[in-house]
Enzyme design. Structure first.
Site, mmCIF file in Angstrom:
data_model
loop_
_atom_site.group_PDB
_atom_site.id
_atom_site.type_symbol
_atom_site.label_atom_id
_atom_site.label_comp_id
_atom_site.label_asym_id
_atom_site.label_seq_id
_atom_site.Cartn_x
_atom_site.Cartn_y
_atom_site.Cartn_z
ATOM 1 N N LYS A 12 -41.533 20.052 33.774
ATOM 2 C CA LYS A 12 -41.021 20.340 32.314
ATOM 3 C C LYS A 12 -41.202 21.880 32.039
ATOM 4 O O LYS A 12 -40.328 22.517 31.671
ATOM 5 C CB LYS A 12 -41.978 19.912 31.135
ATOM 6 C CG LYS A 12 -41.254 18.712 30.454
ATOM 7 C CD LYS A 12 -41.845 18.203 29.284
ATOM 8 C CE LYS A 12 -41.436 16.859 28.738
ATOM 9 N NZ LYS A 12 -42.365 16.413 27.542
ATOM 10 N N ASP A 70 -40.617 17.187 22.133
ATOM 11 C CA ASP A 70 -40.665 15.695 22.278
ATOM 12 C C ASP A 70 -39.369 15.077 22.270
ATOM 13 O O ASP A 70 -38.450 15.682 21.664
ATOM 14 C CB ASP A 70 -41.403 15.142 20.645
ATOM 15 C CG ASP A 70 -41.928 13.865 20.707
ATOM 16 O OD1 ASP A 70 -42.532 13.457 21.859
ATOM 17 O OD2 ASP A 70 -41.637 13.019 19.684
ATOM 18 N N TYR A 155 -35.308 5.969 30.878
ATOM 19 C CA TYR A 155 -34.331 5.241 30.591
ATOM 20 C C TYR A 155 -32.786 5.548 31.099
ATOM 21 O O TYR A 155 -31.944 4.965 30.653
ATOM 22 C CB TYR A 155 -34.133 5.232 28.806
ATOM 23 C CG TYR A 155 -35.237 4.640 28.288
ATOM 24 C CD1 TYR A 155 -35.715 3.268 27.886
ATOM 25 C CD2 TYR A 155 -36.306 5.324 27.688
ATOM 26 C CE1 TYR A 155 -36.756 2.783 27.286
ATOM 27 C CE2 TYR A 155 -37.773 5.240 27.292
ATOM 28 C CZ TYR A 155 -37.747 3.733 26.890
ATOM 29 O OH TYR A 155 -39.027 3.124 26.394
ATOM 30 N N ASP A 156 -32.964 6.420 31.961
ATOM 31 C CA ASP A 156 -31.480 7.172 32.450
ATOM 32 C C ASP A 156 -30.733 5.581 33.140
ATOM 33 O O ASP A 156 -29.357 5.708 32.920
ATOM 34 C CB ASP A 156 -31.546 8.018 33.714
ATOM 35 C CG ASP A 156 -31.968 9.390 33.224
ATOM 36 O OD1 ASP A 156 -31.860 9.512 31.767
ATOM 37 O OD2 ASP A 156 -32.496 10.292 33.655
#
Ligand code: IMP
Length: 201
Positions: A12, A70, A155-156
């Site tokens: 990230k 988030d 969730y891709d």
């Protein structure tokens, strides 16, 4: 101005810092440079609340402006769930595959037009002593009938993009990084930071 990216996740940090590179007057540092920084509990009811809470607590602790995000998936047929619970949906015993199977089961039988969903990402920058800005990015799609694809994460594999005829896990990562909720939120944050410093963005 120095800004701490409030994540210990190197992936990230790299994504956010690369995307925000080159704004005049801003340098970005990692939370890994502050090993004693507290872990912030994400107990907000909205993505905004969680992002602002993380950024504010880290800004207060370190004494520098801090940025946090988030994100999650919002499914209309489930009244917005998993939402802010996306990372821990179904409890600690589930991995990404388990969470995807749970979600597929919950929308089984829902017709295509009722399977709309979106990925949401909110990025906040907060300042020691108070004050913050937020940027929200969304990516619209719907829940597929089954998992497919191996790219990406989370969730891709069940997030179907009608304009591609593929799931998010079936398109190349570079393409995902162009259209994703995170890319859109980061772009908005770039504009906010450039406006704050008078930089060119
Ligand atoms: P966090 O923002 O790191 O707390 O992530 C929240 C959760 O939302 C992740 O653990 C994933 O389950 C989900 N999520 C966020 N962004 C994505 C994405 O780009 N693809 C798939 N799942 C995602």
């Amino acid at each position: 101005m120095k800004i701490v990216i409030a994540t210990k996740n190197r992936h990230k940090f790299t994504e956010i810092s690369c995307s925000l590179a080159g704004i005049e007057g801003i340098s970005l540092v990692s939370l890994n440079d502050f090993p004693n920084a507290p872990d912030v509990i994400e107990d907000g009811e909205t993505f905004e609340e969680n992002a602002v809470k993380k950024a504010s607590e880290i800004a207060e602790y370190i004494g520098l402006p801090a940025m946090a995000d988030d994100s999650g998936i919002v499914v209309d047929a489930l009244d917005g769930r998993p939402g802010v619970l996306s990372a821990r949906y179904g409890g600690p015993g589930l991995d990404d595959g388990g969470r995807n199977r749970l979600l597929l089961g919950e929308v089984r039988g829902v017709p295509p037009q009722g399977r709309t969903a979106r990925f949401v990402c909110v990025i906040a920058v907060a300042f020691p002593g108070g004050g913050h800005h937020t940027s929200r990015g969304e990516c619209a799609g719907c829940i597929a009938d089954e998992m497919s694809g191996t790219h990406g994460f989370g969730y891709d594999p069940i997030f179907f993009l009608p304009e591609y005829g593929k799931t998010m896990a079936e398109i190349p990562l570079e393409e995902k990084n162009r259209i994703s909720h995170r890319a859109r939120a980061i772009e908005g944050m770039r504009t906010i930071l450039a406006g704050m410093t008078g930089g060119t963005g």
